[in-house]
Design a protein around this motif. Structure first.
Motif, PDB file in Angstrom:
ATOM      1  N   ALA A  87       0.840  -1.090   0.188  1.00  0.00           N
ATOM      2  CA  ALA A  87       0.161  -0.101   0.018  1.00  0.00           C
ATOM      3  C   ALA A  87       0.877   1.307   0.000  1.00  0.00           C
ATOM      4  CB  ALA A  87      -0.946   0.118   1.258  1.00  0.00           C
ATOM      5  N   ALA A  88       2.084   1.323  -0.511  1.00  0.00           N
ATOM      6  CA  ALA A  88       2.873   2.482  -0.522  1.00  0.00           C
ATOM      7  C   ALA A  88       1.962   3.365  -1.510  1.00  0.00           C
ATOM      8  CB  ALA A  88       4.332   2.242  -1.171  1.00  0.00           C
ATOM      9  N   PRO A  89       1.769   4.620  -1.051  1.00  0.00           N
ATOM     10  CA  PRO A  89       0.912   5.392  -1.733  1.00  0.00           C
ATOM     11  C   PRO A  89       1.464   6.421  -3.103  1.00  0.00           C
ATOM     12  CG  PRO A  89       1.609   6.633   0.102  1.00  0.00           C
ATOM     13  CD  PRO A  89       2.348   5.141   0.234  1.00  0.00           C
TER      14      PRO A  89
ATOM     15  N   ALA B 270       5.113   3.639   8.062  1.00  0.00           N
ATOM     16  CA  ALA B 270       4.770   4.767   8.908  1.00  0.00           C
ATOM     17  C   ALA B 270       3.526   5.425   8.499  1.00  0.00           C
ATOM     18  CB  ALA B 270       5.916   5.802   9.015  1.00  0.00           C
ATOM     19  N   LEU B 271       3.166   5.433   7.091  1.00  0.00           N
ATOM     20  CA  LEU B 271       2.119   6.214   6.552  1.00  0.00           C
ATOM     21  C   LEU B 271       0.804   5.338   6.678  1.00  0.00           C
ATOM     22  CD1 LEU B 271       3.357   7.885   3.289  1.00  0.00           C
ATOM     23  CD2 LEU B 271       2.272   8.929   5.284  1.00  0.00           C
ATOM     24  N   ASP B 272       1.027   4.124   6.561  1.00  0.00           N
ATOM     25  CA  ASP B 272      -0.040   3.291   6.778  1.00  0.00           C
ATOM     26  C   ASP B 272      -0.400   3.211   8.363  1.00  0.00           C
ATOM     27  OD1 ASP B 272      -0.290   2.323   4.398  1.00  0.00           O
ATOM     28  OD2 ASP B 272       1.204   0.542   4.649  1.00  0.00           O
ATOM     29  N   HIS B 273       0.651   3.277   9.059  1.00  0.00           N
ATOM     30  CA  HIS B 273       0.158   3.277  10.815  1.00  0.00           C
ATOM     31  C   HIS B 273      -0.486   4.637  11.031  1.00  0.00           C
ATOM     32  CE1 HIS B 273       1.324   3.627  15.003  1.00  0.00           C
ATOM     33  NE2 HIS B 273       0.994   2.376  14.841  1.00  0.00           N
ATOM     34  N   ALA B 274      -0.126   5.741  10.325  1.00  0.00           N
ATOM     35  CA  ALA B 274      -0.771   7.035  10.779  1.00  0.00           C
ATOM     36  C   ALA B 274      -2.195   6.856  10.100  1.00  0.00           C
ATOM     37  CB  ALA B 274       0.006   8.005  10.178  1.00  0.00           C
ATOM     38  N   ASP B 278      -5.688   7.123  12.221  1.00  0.00           N
ATOM     39  CA  ASP B 278      -6.332   8.344  12.122  1.00  0.00           C
ATOM     40  C   ASP B 278      -5.430   9.590  12.778  1.00  0.00           C
ATOM     41  OD1 ASP B 278      -8.264  10.085  11.041  1.00  0.00           O
ATOM     42  OD2 ASP B 278      -9.208  10.357  13.060  1.00  0.00           O
ATOM     43  N   GLY B 279      -3.977   9.257  12.645  1.00  0.00           N
ATOM     44  CA  GLY B 279      -3.149  10.262  12.956  1.00  0.00           C
ATOM     45  C   GLY B 279      -2.211  10.898  12.287  1.00  0.00           C
ATOM     46  N   PHE B 280      -1.297  11.599  12.320  1.00  0.00           N
ATOM     47  CA  PHE B 280      -0.149  12.423  11.478  1.00  0.00           C
ATOM     48  C   PHE B 280       1.066  11.782  11.898  1.00  0.00           C
ATOM     49  CE2 PHE B 280      -3.861  15.425  12.446  1.00  0.00           C
ATOM     50  CZ  PHE B 280      -4.251  15.645  11.344  1.00  0.00           C
ATOM     51  N   MET B 303       4.930  12.008  -0.415  1.00  0.00           N
ATOM     52  CA  MET B 303       4.063  10.927  -0.561  1.00  0.00           C
ATOM     53  C   MET B 303       2.836  11.126   0.204  1.00  0.00           C
ATOM     54  SD  MET B 303       7.013   8.130   0.762  1.00  0.00           S
ATOM     55  CE  MET B 303       6.186   6.537   0.468  1.00  0.00           C
ATOM     56  N   ALA B 304       2.373  11.889   0.803  1.00  0.00           N
ATOM     57  CA  ALA B 304       1.161  12.063   1.612  1.00  0.00           C
ATOM     58  C   ALA B 304       0.936  13.475   2.157  1.00  0.00           C
ATOM     59  CB  ALA B 304       1.071  10.977   2.533  1.00  0.00           C
ATOM     60  N   PRO B 305       0.676  14.476   1.360  1.00  0.00           N
ATOM     61  CA  PRO B 305       0.638  15.807   1.945  1.00  0.00           C
ATOM     62  C   PRO B 305      -0.413  16.182   3.059  1.00  0.00           C
ATOM     63  CG  PRO B 305       0.084  15.801  -0.565  1.00  0.00           C
ATOM     64  CD  PRO B 305       0.573  14.490  -0.085  1.00  0.00           C
ATOM     65  N   GLU B 306      -1.540  15.115   2.912  1.00  0.00           N
ATOM     66  CA  GLU B 306      -2.564  15.334   3.758  1.00  0.00           C
ATOM     67  C   GLU B 306      -2.385  14.624   5.201  1.00  0.00           C
ATOM     68  OE1 GLU B 306      -4.710  17.728   3.251  1.00  0.00           O
ATOM     69  OE2 GLU B 306      -3.763  18.151   1.530  1.00  0.00           O
TER      70      GLU B 306
END
Lengths: 468, 468
Positions: A87-89, B270-274, B278-280, B303-306
């Motif tokens: 799921a790497a975005p 780390a992004l998946d975990h965030a 529902d975190g940052f 990779m995930a600006p939001e």
């Protein structure tokens, strides 16, 4: 890797600031992340020829990919693309952000409607800012070696500024203060936040003058305090009917925004109340550096330096955007406040501090204060006189500061605000300065009140007032 | 009033900055407050003769006392001293101050022992600061009209600075960012406090790299968050065993203080975990503006600006005491963060912002970065090589930043710290950077690591290490 993918990479831009290798690395990384590139990358020879780059450039890009964990490189073999993590975005994914927390909503709550126009409350006149003098002091400050102050060594303020401030505040304001009690902050709002977060716990009570300064209310509510209104009359704030409170916010020298002075009797009562509450008085001395002649008065802090936290700022005398304010803390609290200031990051720019210290030392500051006090006094009295000519408006001459507040006849506030904002004025609504039953009225700055603007302001206001 | 009291007043000082009338007013006010003066004041004629002052001066002092509510003045009669309010304290009373609140103690908690000496972690070299250039830019900034930015109109940062930053961060760091997403703050610590207070609620969980930056821990704990450690290895921080968290603090480009880079796989995890929490992610890009050649890497934010809040600072490339940092916020959060920033008072000096914007626009900033990256790279590699010559020390060449961390043989940390502090070094203890089981080691800056200092540092350290 499909030749398709290789040719779909953007053509490296030789004129861009970004090195060619980094451009290629980014393109390849996106191709890998998005799944467009799988298997192996082409050899550096093939890629260099296809892209018109040197092999060194391609190898540098591959090395960046390897360091990132995107490819594995073995001697003699083309780089192998490692499986992207689950799921790497793709960078282009559109995703909604979670909102702020409950506390974040409290900190972000609005303060007042002032429309951002001319003559906003608390605004000095930029035309009177001593630009050339300030530029000279700043330049000198920047060319000096700073030593300890260069990094984090003087986080709570330059010694030179704290020393000259302590002398001034003792001589001019009757404070009992040593340089060690002073913390330099990025302004009064930062000082209020530091005090609210450090000296009170969530759920504690804070008293605020009614009407009173919305910035104090915002800081106290952000910090989770319960804010209660304090009646204000011609003697200033009255604590006699107030609940016990950890913090009591007062503007003793010149009540914000109504302009009363806190009487000696009320000062003593406020101190008694703070002692009985095991609390503190927060004395916001926001503009008392340039009360005009005949209004020099001692600060409340001088009566009880262990019970009063005094706040000051260079915002009104010089410029809000300098972001320099100060706290005079009880000596026993200076240490914890300094530690908390560091962890909250509430520090001021070093060159502005050095310039201000020198400006004060050389007497230019005092000369500047005299100059603006004269101009602002004339403008304030002219504006007050013009307002008194309007039906139903009663307002005294201001005796200091840069704004006046006054009440309006009933049900006229909203219309007055709309008309003044449309005319380009940054007027605030008195009801926004109230915690309890809203009082209708306006708050306007007068530092920028030239005769033309006064005429425009009063003519605009007159149109929404009832005829006499 | 007793003649005794009149003669006990201090002699007014004609050379003092404080006007004579104000001096007399203060003396009389203290006499009234202390109870030494009761009944009536002498007539202005009598007082003027006794004190060697003009009657006008005495009358001005009496008028100040009247305005303060300390005396009543009726035409033809000597001023009558009003009864002091019950228990009005004398200014000399010594009183203990209440302490800070529980929350205040959390905000004031200490961070690390670094002794305040040379080569402290995070310190750039003042000798390389471009003083003359900066002085020129500051002077130009101060002489310019600021308009909206003069007061409170650009509280979250000058548009010119936000624009040039957005361009740089997109080109150099691969961020997805517009100027509206950028908030200028007084530095990274301010950015961390703003994020902790605004995006998390008390009791929420925050993950911090272990070892990790003590400033992040201090801000999160001050804000009442529960902080948990994240394991760090050669691929950077590992979230695979971590609890759900509202905030996860990461230093992806150059792990602080151990210098690892977060791998692509770990970034995705780390992004998946965030997202699952529902975190940052808080990406502290504290020094990536001057990684030396070959280490240019894309920021996690791209990779995930939001989902990622990126932090940057001018502290390492220029000077901590400029107090300029920035936040790149998810677009939906920029508004609430700006409002909270205003209420917390976290704003930066306008002239420093204008100077930085111009410094960046003209290319001087990039030239300066190249210059310091070269010097710091050489110094960092020289220090690492010298450290590797010591028994039991293993440390890689730094690839960026201004400090390195390394482990020590067991039970040597305290002795090493004492010896280095005594020798004048601002070294920090690795155990102070740990939340969980303390790891023994040291963190030292290398920006100031001249050959002489490296020799002194290693000789000092060698004396407390076990022989091989």
């Amino acid at each position: 890797m499909e030749p398709l993918v290789l040719s779909a990479l953007s053509k490296p831009d030789r004129n861009a600031e970004t090195p060619l290798a980094v451009q290629l690395y980014r393109d390849l990384l996106e191709a890998i992340r998005s799944g467009r590139a799988r298997g192996r990358l082409p050899s550096s020879r093939v890629a260099a020829a296809a892209l018109g780059l040197s092999r060194n450039t391609v190898n540098a890009a591959y090395e960046l990919l390897r360091a990132e964990g995107a490819v594995a490189i073995r001697p003699g073999a083309a780089p192998e693309i490692l499986p992207p993590a689950a799921a790497a975005p793709a960078p282009t994914e559109v995703e909604a952000s979670p909102g702020p927390g409950r506390r974040g909503q409290a900190w972000a709550a609005g303060r007042s409607r002032s429309g951002g126009g001319i003559m906003a409350p608390g605004h000095p006149d930029e035309a009177l800012f001593p630009r050339d003098d300030w530029a000279m002091h700043l330049r000198r400050a920047a060319r000096r070696r700073l030593g300890r102050a260069f990094a984090y060594g003087e986080y709570s303020g330059l010694p030179a500024l704290r020393e000259v401030l302590a002398r001034r505040l003792a001589a001019d304001r009757g404070m009992q203060v040593t340089p060690d009690q002073i913390l330099i902050t990025p302004g009064s709002q930062a000082s209020l936040a530091l005090i609210a977060l450090t000296l009170a716990d969530p759920g504690d009570t804070a008293l605020i003058e009614e009407p009173g300064y919305p910035g104090a209310r915002a800081a106290f509510r952000g910090a989770g305090l319960t804010t209660l209104p304090l009646t204000v009359d011609a003697e200033g704030a009255d604590v006699s009917a107030a609940a016990r409170a950890r913090l009591t916010y007062l503007t003793p020298a010149n009540q914000y925004p109504m302009g009363h002075r806190l009487s000696l009797r009320r000062r003593a009562e406020a101190l008694d109340h703070a002692r009985a509450s095991d609390g503190f008085l927060v004395e916001d001395d926001y503009d008392s550096e340039f009360h005009w002649h005949g209004r020099e008065i001692a600060a409340l802090q001088g009566m009880a330096p262990e019970r009063v936290i005094a706040l000051g700022t260079a915002a009104k005398a010089l410029m809000p955007a300098l972001r320099i304010g100060w706290i005079v803390a009880p000596s026993g609290l200076a240490g914890p406040l300094r530690a908390a200031q560091r962890n909250l990051g509430l520090a001021a720019n070093v060159h502005a501090q050095a310039a201000l210290a020198e400006f004060m030392e050389t007497g230019r500051y005092r000369a500047h204060l005299r100059r603006i006090a004269k101009v602002y006094g004339e403008r304030g009295r002219a504006l007050a006189a013009a307002l008194r000519s309007l039906p139903g408006i009663d307002v005294a001459d201001p005796s200091g500061g840069v704004q006046i507040g006054f009440r309006l006849p009933e049900s006229r506030e909203a219309a007055a605000l709309t008309a003044l904002h449309s005319a380009g004025f940054g007027t605030a609504a008195l009801s926004d300065y109230c915690l309890g039953r809203p009082q209708e009225g306006l708050i306007t700055g007068f530092a920028e009140a030239t005769p033309e603007r006064i005429a425009h302001f009063t003519a605009t206001l007159r149109r929404v007032l009832p005829t006499r």
